[in-house]
Motif scaffolding. Structure first.
Motif, PDB file in Angstrom:
ATOM      1  N   ASP A  92      82.747  94.446  56.763  1.00 54.50           N
ATOM      2  CA  ASP A  92      82.516  93.258  57.487  1.00 54.50           C
ATOM      3  C   ASP A  92      81.690  92.203  56.823  1.00 54.50           C
ATOM      4  O   ASP A  92      81.534  92.400  55.715  1.00 54.50           O
ATOM      5  CB  ASP A  92      81.656  93.838  58.815  1.00 54.50           C
ATOM      6  N   LYS A  93      81.352  91.164  57.521  1.00 52.84           N
ATOM      7  CA  LYS A  93      80.944  90.086  56.673  1.00 52.84           C
ATOM      8  C   LYS A  93      79.661  90.338  56.136  1.00 52.84           C
ATOM      9  O   LYS A  93      78.976  89.621  55.153  1.00 52.84           O
ATOM     10  CB  LYS A  93      80.798  88.941  57.810  1.00 52.84           C
ATOM     11  N   GLU A  94      78.679  91.169  56.547  1.00 49.89           N
ATOM     12  CA  GLU A  94      77.303  91.474  56.093  1.00 49.89           C
ATOM     13  C   GLU A  94      77.310  92.895  55.966  1.00 49.89           C
ATOM     14  O   GLU A  94      76.437  93.688  56.102  1.00 49.89           O
ATOM     15  CB  GLU A  94      76.314  90.986  56.891  1.00 49.89           C
ATOM     16  N   GLY A  95      78.214  93.497  55.297  1.00 43.80           N
ATOM     17  CA  GLY A  95      78.202  94.936  54.598  1.00 43.80           C
ATOM     18  C   GLY A  95      77.701  95.402  53.568  1.00 43.80           C
ATOM     19  O   GLY A  95      77.815  96.351  53.042  1.00 43.80           O
ATOM     20  N   LEU A 131      76.610  79.697  47.060  1.00 40.12           N
ATOM     21  CA  LEU A 131      76.996  79.623  45.487  1.00 40.12           C
ATOM     22  C   LEU A 131      78.339  79.898  45.601  1.00 40.12           C
ATOM     23  O   LEU A 131      78.909  80.362  46.331  1.00 40.12           O
ATOM     24  CB  LEU A 131      76.411  80.764  44.917  1.00 40.12           C
ATOM     25  N   LYS A 132      78.936  79.080  44.534  1.00 42.68           N
ATOM     26  CA  LYS A 132      80.566  79.566  44.357  1.00 42.68           C
ATOM     27  C   LYS A 132      80.482  80.072  42.973  1.00 42.68           C
ATOM     28  O   LYS A 132      80.042  79.575  41.955  1.00 42.68           O
ATOM     29  CB  LYS A 132      81.116  77.947  44.302  1.00 42.68           C
ATOM     30  N   VAL A 133      81.174  81.270  42.926  1.00 46.87           N
ATOM     31  CA  VAL A 133      81.364  82.005  41.686  1.00 46.87           C
ATOM     32  C   VAL A 133      82.849  82.468  41.338  1.00 46.87           C
ATOM     33  O   VAL A 133      83.583  82.302  42.266  1.00 46.87           O
ATOM     34  CB  VAL A 133      80.894  83.661  42.100  1.00 46.87           C
ATOM     35  N   TRP A 134      82.987  82.040  40.099  1.00 47.77           N
ATOM     36  CA  TRP A 134      84.468  82.189  39.541  1.00 47.77           C
ATOM     37  C   TRP A 134      84.671  83.751  39.080  1.00 47.77           C
ATOM     38  O   TRP A 134      83.845  84.220  38.375  1.00 47.77           O
ATOM     39  CB  TRP A 134      84.507  81.551  38.124  1.00 47.77           C
ATOM     40  N   ILE A 135      85.652  84.259  39.964  1.00 42.29           N
ATOM     41  CA  ILE A 135      85.918  85.699  39.889  1.00 42.29           C
ATOM     42  C   ILE A 135      87.390  85.784  39.617  1.00 42.29           C
ATOM     43  O   ILE A 135      88.365  85.385  40.122  1.00 42.29           O
ATOM     44  CB  ILE A 135      85.834  86.366  41.243  1.00 42.29           C
ATOM     45  N   ASP A 136      87.858  86.528  38.262  1.00 40.84           N
ATOM     46  CA  ASP A 136      89.034  86.768  38.031  1.00 40.84           C
ATOM     47  C   ASP A 136      89.740  85.179  37.388  1.00 40.84           C
ATOM     48  O   ASP A 136      89.589  84.550  36.513  1.00 40.84           O
ATOM     49  CB  ASP A 136      89.691  87.345  39.144  1.00 40.84           C
ATOM     50  N   GLN A 154      76.467  87.426  52.234  1.00 42.49           N
ATOM     51  CA  GLN A 154      77.694  87.330  53.187  1.00 42.49           C
ATOM     52  C   GLN A 154      78.951  87.285  52.372  1.00 42.49           C
ATOM     53  O   GLN A 154      78.886  86.228  51.662  1.00 42.49           O
ATOM     54  CB  GLN A 154      77.336  86.014  54.206  1.00 42.49           C
ATOM     55  N   VAL A 155      79.741  88.104  52.635  1.00 43.02           N
ATOM     56  CA  VAL A 155      81.003  88.103  51.934  1.00 43.02           C
ATOM     57  C   VAL A 155      82.123  88.205  52.598  1.00 43.02           C
ATOM     58  O   VAL A 155      82.066  88.055  53.965  1.00 43.02           O
ATOM     59  CB  VAL A 155      81.136  89.227  51.044  1.00 43.02           C
ATOM     60  N   PHE A 172      85.175  81.645  44.653  1.00 41.08           N
ATOM     61  CA  PHE A 172      84.714  82.363  46.055  1.00 41.08           C
ATOM     62  C   PHE A 172      83.394  81.860  46.293  1.00 41.08           C
ATOM     63  O   PHE A 172      82.534  81.661  45.521  1.00 41.08           O
ATOM     64  CB  PHE A 172      84.786  84.045  45.695  1.00 41.08           C
ATOM     65  N   PRO A 173      83.291  81.493  47.584  1.00 37.07           N
ATOM     66  CA  PRO A 173      81.926  81.101  47.938  1.00 37.07           C
ATOM     67  C   PRO A 173      81.253  82.208  48.585  1.00 37.07           C
ATOM     68  O   PRO A 173      81.789  83.054  49.176  1.00 37.07           O
ATOM     69  CB  PRO A 173      82.360  80.277  49.301  1.00 37.07           C
ATOM     70  N   PHE A 174      79.876  82.079  48.398  1.00 34.67           N
ATOM     71  CA  PHE A 174      79.191  83.158  48.977  1.00 34.67           C
ATOM     72  C   PHE A 174      77.866  82.540  49.397  1.00 34.67           C
ATOM     73  O   PHE A 174      77.484  81.426  49.192  1.00 34.67           O
ATOM     74  CB  PHE A 174      78.549  84.027  47.756  1.00 34.67           C
ATOM     75  N   GLN A 175      77.075  83.350  50.392  1.00 34.04           N
ATOM     76  CA  GLN A 175      75.835  82.997  50.677  1.00 34.04           C
ATOM     77  C   GLN A 175      75.057  84.154  50.916  1.00 34.04           C
ATOM     78  O   GLN A 175      75.636  85.045  51.094  1.00 34.04           O
ATOM     79  CB  GLN A 175      75.859  82.053  51.902  1.00 34.04           C
ATOM     80  N   LEU A 176      73.740  83.912  50.470  1.00 33.42           N
ATOM     81  CA  LEU A 176      72.707  85.171  50.660  1.00 33.42           C
ATOM     82  C   LEU A 176      71.625  84.889  51.471  1.00 33.42           C
ATOM     83  O   LEU A 176      71.140  83.675  51.478  1.00 33.42           O
ATOM     84  CB  LEU A 176      72.275  85.420  49.200  1.00 33.42           C
ATOM     85  N   LYS A 177      71.061  85.772  52.059  1.00 35.66           N
ATOM     86  CA  LYS A 177      69.776  85.603  52.814  1.00 35.66           C
ATOM     87  C   LYS A 177      68.798  86.552  52.660  1.00 35.66           C
ATOM     88  O   LYS A 177      69.149  87.829  52.214  1.00 35.66           O
ATOM     89  CB  LYS A 177      70.134  85.699  54.336  1.00 35.66           C
ATOM     90  N   VAL A 178      67.459  85.955  52.267  1.00 34.15           N
ATOM     91  CA  VAL A 178      66.402  87.235  52.192  1.00 34.15           C
ATOM     92  C   VAL A 178      66.031  87.567  53.363  1.00 34.15           C
ATOM     93  O   VAL A 178      65.357  86.698  54.146  1.00 34.15           O
ATOM     94  CB  VAL A 178      65.242  86.587  51.363  1.00 34.15           C
TER      95      VAL A 178
END
Length: 253
Positions: free
Chosen positions: A209-212, A164-169, A200-201, A173-179
């Motif tokens: 870190d990337k998965e904090g 997903l791409k999220v508009w921040i400020d 994953q940030v 920003f690109p993000f991805q999520l894992k169940v």
């Protein structure tokens, strides 16, 4: 502590294609308690109201976060977010970020044009406005929270990874999520079964870190975030559901 409440909202992103927000109820209120390390850092509240915007059905969503207690004594935060989210597509039409974090302030307004993938960004403090190229199905920080909750069980299978791409400020920003699984989470209301999601940030700027970050979402039709934990570059951030009302489906504790 800077942007701590912005981070809280960012943690609740989503994925998938645009879809109707028919499992969200007008009048819903979600309250969260936020802890920074051992400190009671503050609160965050999300409210939802069915309305119309530019002649189309929308949800008007407000997010408000503030520091409290000892944290507020040395770092005052008053963060206000607003979003008009199209009820039939789940996409944002208009977004406001108006924040005060210590001596830092920002007041931005964003109008989205999803037909041509552009947006108009207005800086209310500087009295400036510009057109910015966007991407298909872009979300803002608030709309992403509700977008996640519009998904069904096929989107939330263990092992699924979505982007997903999220508009921040003022940028994307690109993000991805894992169940990663399911887990029973203890709350003040009782124990509830949750989906465990790892976003994953971008590491280095804020997160350790990337998965904090770990997010626990109720494993039901509500898909309400119950708890979140983030290992930051300095310290850790924890949030938990403090109270709720007018959710569409009963939470099964």
């Amino acid at each position: 502590m800077k942007n701590i409440f912005s981070l809280f909202i960012i943690l609740f992103f989503s994925w998938g294609h645009a879809q109707k927000l028919d499992n969200i109820q007008s009048g819903e209120v979600l309250n969260y308690r936020i802890h920074y390390g051992f400190l009671n850092a503050g609160t965050a509240t999300l409210t939802t109201l069915k309305t119309t915007y530019q002649g189309k059905p929308h949800f008007y969503v407000k997010g408000y976060g503030r520091t409290s207690g000892a944290v507020r004594a040395f770092f005052k935060v008053e963060d206000n977010y607003e979003s008009f989210i199209n009820y039939n597509t789940g996409l944002p039409s208009f977004y406001v970020r108006n924040v005060q974090e210590g001596s830092y302030t920002q007041h931005l307004e964003t109008a989205f044009n999803h037909d041509n993938n552009t947006l108009i960004l207005s800086d209310k403090e500087k009295n400036t406005s510009k057109v910015v190229k966007s991407v298909k199905d872009v979300q803002d920080m608030l709309s992403a929270f509700y977008y996640l909750r519009s998904l069904d069980s096929t989107d939330l299978k263990v092992g699924n990874v979505k982007k997903l791409k999220v508009w921040i400020d003022d940028e994307l920003f690109p993000f991805q999520l894992k169940v990663v699984g399911t887990e029973n989470v203890n709350t003040k209301f009782g124990t509830i079964n949750c989906l465990k999601i790892v976003p994953q940030v971008i590491s280095g700027r804020v997160f350790k870190d990337k998965e904090g970050v770990t997010l626990w979402v109720s494993n039901d039709k509500n898909l309400i975030p119950i708890a979140v934990k983030a290992e930051l570059a300095v310290g850790s951030l924890k949030a938990s559901l403090e109270s709720y009302k007018n959710v569409k489906y009963p939470l099964r504790f």
